[in-house]
Design an enzyme around this catalytic site. Structure first.
Site, PDB file in Angstrom:
ATOM      1  N   ASP A  35      88.110  54.462 -55.475  1.00  0.00           N
ATOM      2  CA  ASP A  35      87.231  54.096 -56.590  1.00  0.00           C
ATOM      3  C   ASP A  35      87.745  52.782 -57.172  1.00  0.00           C
ATOM      4  OD1 ASP A  35      85.171  56.111 -58.423  1.00  0.00           O
ATOM      5  OD2 ASP A  35      85.794  54.168 -59.230  1.00  0.00           O
ATOM      6  N   LYS A  40      90.362  55.938 -63.660  1.00  0.00           N
ATOM      7  CA  LYS A  40      89.899  57.201 -63.085  1.00  0.00           C
ATOM      8  C   LYS A  40      90.826  57.659 -61.955  1.00  0.00           C
ATOM      9  CE  LYS A  40      85.184  58.688 -62.218  1.00  0.00           C
ATOM     10  NZ  LYS A  40      83.923  58.196 -61.620  1.00  0.00           N
ATOM     11  N   THR A 122      72.001  58.349 -53.187  1.00  0.00           N
ATOM     12  CA  THR A 122      70.555  58.377 -52.985  1.00  0.00           C
ATOM     13  C   THR A 122      70.027  56.943 -53.013  1.00  0.00           C
ATOM     14  OG1 THR A 122      70.402  60.526 -53.995  1.00  0.00           O
ATOM     15  CG2 THR A 122      68.370  59.270 -53.861  1.00  0.00           C
ATOM     16  N   LEU A 152      73.278  68.555 -53.622  1.00  0.00           N
ATOM     17  CA  LEU A 152      73.944  69.479 -54.540  1.00  0.00           C
ATOM     18  C   LEU A 152      73.400  69.371 -55.964  1.00  0.00           C
ATOM     19  CD1 LEU A 152      76.131  67.646 -56.264  1.00  0.00           C
ATOM     20  CD2 LEU A 152      77.462  67.908 -54.191  1.00  0.00           C
ATOM     21  N   GLY A 256      65.709  66.729 -66.809  1.00  0.00           N
ATOM     22  CA  GLY A 256      66.545  65.548 -67.028  1.00  0.00           C
ATOM     23  C   GLY A 256      67.535  65.451 -65.891  1.00  0.00           C
ATOM     24  N   CYS A 259      69.340  62.886 -61.295  1.00  0.00           N
ATOM     25  CA  CYS A 259      68.552  62.719 -60.071  1.00  0.00           C
ATOM     26  C   CYS A 259      67.046  62.684 -60.279  1.00  0.00           C
ATOM     27  CB  CYS A 259      68.865  63.834 -59.088  1.00  0.00           C
ATOM     28  SG  CYS A 259      70.496  63.682 -58.379  1.00  0.00           S
TER      29      CYS A 259
HETATM   30  C1  UDX Z   1      68.715  68.108 -58.751  1.00  0.00           C
HETATM   31  C2  UDX Z   1      68.339  68.745 -57.420  1.00  0.00           C
HETATM   32  O1  UDX Z   1      68.112  70.151 -57.630  1.00  0.00           O
HETATM   33  C3  UDX Z   1      69.434  68.511 -56.392  1.00  0.00           C
HETATM   34  O2  UDX Z   1      69.038  69.036 -55.137  1.00  0.00           O
HETATM   35  C4  UDX Z   1      69.674  67.001 -56.262  1.00  0.00           C
HETATM   36  O3  UDX Z   1      70.741  66.752 -55.379  1.00  0.00           O
HETATM   37  C5  UDX Z   1      69.978  66.389 -57.616  1.00  0.00           C
HETATM   38  O4  UDX Z   1      68.940  66.722 -58.544  1.00  0.00           O
HETATM   39  P1  UDX Z   1      70.360  68.649 -60.768  1.00  0.00           P
HETATM   40  O5  UDX Z   1      69.844  67.404 -61.399  1.00  0.00           O
HETATM   41  O6  UDX Z   1      71.831  68.881 -60.758  1.00  0.00           O
HETATM   42  O7  UDX Z   1      69.889  68.740 -59.242  1.00  0.00           O
HETATM   43  O8  UDX Z   1      69.742  69.894 -61.543  1.00  0.00           O
HETATM   44  P2  UDX Z   1      68.617  70.993 -61.342  1.00  0.00           P
HETATM   45  O9  UDX Z   1      69.239  72.327 -61.478  1.00  0.00           O
HETATM   46  O10 UDX Z   1      67.807  70.764 -60.148  1.00  0.00           O
HETATM   47  O11 UDX Z   1      67.746  70.775 -62.673  1.00  0.00           O
HETATM   48  C6  UDX Z   1      67.155  69.529 -62.977  1.00  0.00           C
HETATM   49  C7  UDX Z   1      66.396  69.588 -64.280  1.00  0.00           C
HETATM   50  O12 UDX Z   1      65.194  70.334 -64.134  1.00  0.00           O
HETATM   51  C8  UDX Z   1      67.140  70.247 -65.453  1.00  0.00           C
HETATM   52  O13 UDX Z   1      66.906  69.481 -66.618  1.00  0.00           O
HETATM   53  C9  UDX Z   1      66.500  71.611 -65.585  1.00  0.00           C
HETATM   54  O14 UDX Z   1      66.545  72.102 -66.899  1.00  0.00           O
HETATM   55  C10 UDX Z   1      65.067  71.302 -65.152  1.00  0.00           C
HETATM   56  N1  UDX Z   1      64.371  72.467 -64.596  1.00  0.00           N
HETATM   57  C11 UDX Z   1      64.775  73.007 -63.409  1.00  0.00           C
HETATM   58  C12 UDX Z   1      63.252  72.988 -65.255  1.00  0.00           C
HETATM   59  O15 UDX Z   1      62.853  72.488 -66.318  1.00  0.00           O
HETATM   60  N2  UDX Z   1      62.573  74.041 -64.675  1.00  0.00           N
HETATM   61  C13 UDX Z   1      62.960  74.603 -63.507  1.00  0.00           C
HETATM   62  O16 UDX Z   1      62.287  75.546 -63.074  1.00  0.00           O
HETATM   63  C14 UDX Z   1      64.103  74.074 -62.849  1.00  0.00           C
END
Ligand code: UDX
Length: 435
Positions: A35, A40, A122, A152, A256, A259
């Site tokens: 890094d 870090k 990504t 993930l 939020g 990703c």
């Molecule tokens: C996501 C993807 O799931 C993952 O595969 C990718 O690599 C990165 O983006 P992440 O951002 O860690 O992962 O969280 P995730 O659990 O997918 O939730 C994303 C957002 O969607 C959260 O704010 C969650 O509250 C919201 N969400 C999720 C909903 O509002 N409703 C749902 O049914 C599922």
């Protein structure tokens, strides 16, 4: 674990990089983590984990002797042939992905015919092709290139690494693709081996689809509020259709994280840049923005003007089990509430430190009960377990008002109502249907 596993380099020690590094170390590889952030690296060398991710600290500790941290990329080049790239690709002002960190890595790697870049960050579809063009003009075409997108989820990243739904490997059919396949072999996951541009698109399309599912159910929830239907029942009924599935049909106050917002925008821009107007994604993004703001009108419906009112936000992180505040709904909510004259009290069990850099003018409470003190309304923003199991009778005593707005449809509404509080969820039918 066998010690004949190939060593790898991981460039970038954020969420994706650290989990990838710890995961492959756990599978038996020596991992050289690089890094540019010396601070870090020093913390990592001292055994400190700069992010909160369940199980990560333990996995790093257990595999400490196989994990090597440095700011010097030469160390990774010396020991490893595969260099996983896991640097940030944040959105730019235009909504395109900022690839400057990726390009810095490409620049830092010297010509070689025994190394490969394995892209975990990504990136827009087409990035692999453009990096290969750059490599060629710089006389570095001997470097191989593999796209290996990461799926993930924060909060369950370690589990997701060890049990992936699929591993996607896009390559030119050379040694590097084979080597990455071999690295992942112990996980015994479904393998999609394909070309580079398709692998890149799998990642963007998957995230855009999941975000679409959330915005879709949020719109259904909003209609449910008009028709008196309960979106939880509706989603359950829909989800039992195999073609739809139960997952990602939880209505709430918007998605939020690092990703979804970024990748949906990046795909929209990518399409636009190539002359295609991706209409659906515009709606997905807009619905998500409006969903956060609907909280304000719901509060006004119950309280009238918010001037001088005290509103408590329970949870600040974009989802539970993470301290990540990127694109969290709490950022919009806290700002909108203050703009409307409300006093805002907040509490998050883990994300407070991150949040303090981003949220101004609010009172950071010491615990949930302290946050609730004197509140006219309590909004559940992040469904941490400790909020789900609150003692509602005690909450009722501490609040000045009675409104509990369940922004994640995660609370037991009967329990809330039994404490004499007024429950309002997202798309949970009319309040009168509760009584
Ligand atoms: C996501 C993807 O799931 C993952 O595969 C990718 O690599 C990165 O983006 P992440 O951002 O860690 O992962 O969280 P995730 O659990 O997918 O939730 C994303 C957002 O969607 C959260 O704010 C969650 O509250 C919201 N969400 C999720 C909903 O509002 N409703 C749902 O049914 C599922």
């Amino acid at each position: 674990m066998s010690n004949d596993r190939q060593p790898i380099g991981v460039i970038g020690t954020g969420y994706v990089g650290l989990v990838t590094a710890a995961g492959f170390a756990h599978l038996g590889s020596d991992v050289y983590c690089i890094d540019i952030d010396a601070d870090k690296i020093a913390r990592l060398q001292a055994g400190e984990i700069p992010i909160y991710e369940p199980g990560l600290a333990e996995m790093v500790a257990e595999n400490r002797e196989r994990l090597h941290f440095s700011t010097n990329i030469a160390e990774a080049l010396e020991h490893a042939r595969l260099l996983f790239v896991a640097v940030g690709t944040p959105p730019t002002y235009s909504g395109d992905a900022d690839l400057s960190a990726v390009h810095s890595v490409v620049d830092a790697i010297p010509a070689s015919d025994r190394h490969a870049l394995v892209m975990k960050s990504t990136v827009p579809a087409g990035t692999g092709a453009s990096i290969k063009r750059v490599l060629k003009t710089e006389g570095k075409e001997g470097l191989s290139y593999v796209s290996c997108p990461e799926f993930l989820k924060e909060g369950s990243a370690v589990k997701d690494f060890l049990n992936p739904d699929r591993v996607v490997i896009g390559d030119d059919g050379d040694w590097a693709g084979d080597a990455v396949v071999e690295l992942y072999a112990p996980l015994d996951a479904a393998l999609v081996r394909t070309d580079i541009a398709s692998a890149e698109m799998v990642k963007l399309a998957s995230n855009a689809f999941l975000a679409t599912k959330i915005s879709f159910i949020n719109e259904i929830a909003n209609v449910c509020e008009e028709t008196g239907s309960d979106v939880i029942e509706v989603a359950r009924g829909m989800g039992l259709d195999d073609r739809i599935g139960q997952k990602f049909l939880q209505a709430g106050i918007g998605f939020g994280g690092s990703c979804f917002p970024k990748d949906v925008n990046a795909l929209k821009q990518l399409a636009g840049n190539s002359g295609y107007h991706f209409q659906l994604l515009n709606a997905v993004i807009e619905v998500n923005e409006l969903q956060k703001r609907r909280v304000i009108s719901k509060l006004q419906k119950h309280l009238g003007s918010l001037v001088g009112r005290t509103v408590t936000l329970l949870g600040l992180a974009f989802k539970p089990n993470t301290d990540d505040m990127r694109e969290a709904s709490s950022l919009v909510l806290s700002a909108r509430l203050q703009a409307d004259g409300a006093k805002v009290r907040v509490f998050d069990p883990i994300a407070e430190e991150e949040a303090r850099h981003l949220i101004r003018g609010v009172h950071f409470a010491t615990d949930a009960m302290d946050a609730i003190e004197g509140a006219d309304a309590v909004v559940l923003v992040t469904e941490w377990d400790e909020f789900i199991t609150l003692d509602w009778a005690q909450v009722a005593e501490r609040m000045a008002g009675t409104l509990v707005l369940d922004g994640r449809n995660a609370l037991d509404r009967e329990a809330v109502a039994a404490a004499g509080l007024t429950y309002e969820g997202i798309g949970r039918g009319t309040l009168t249907s509760l009584r």
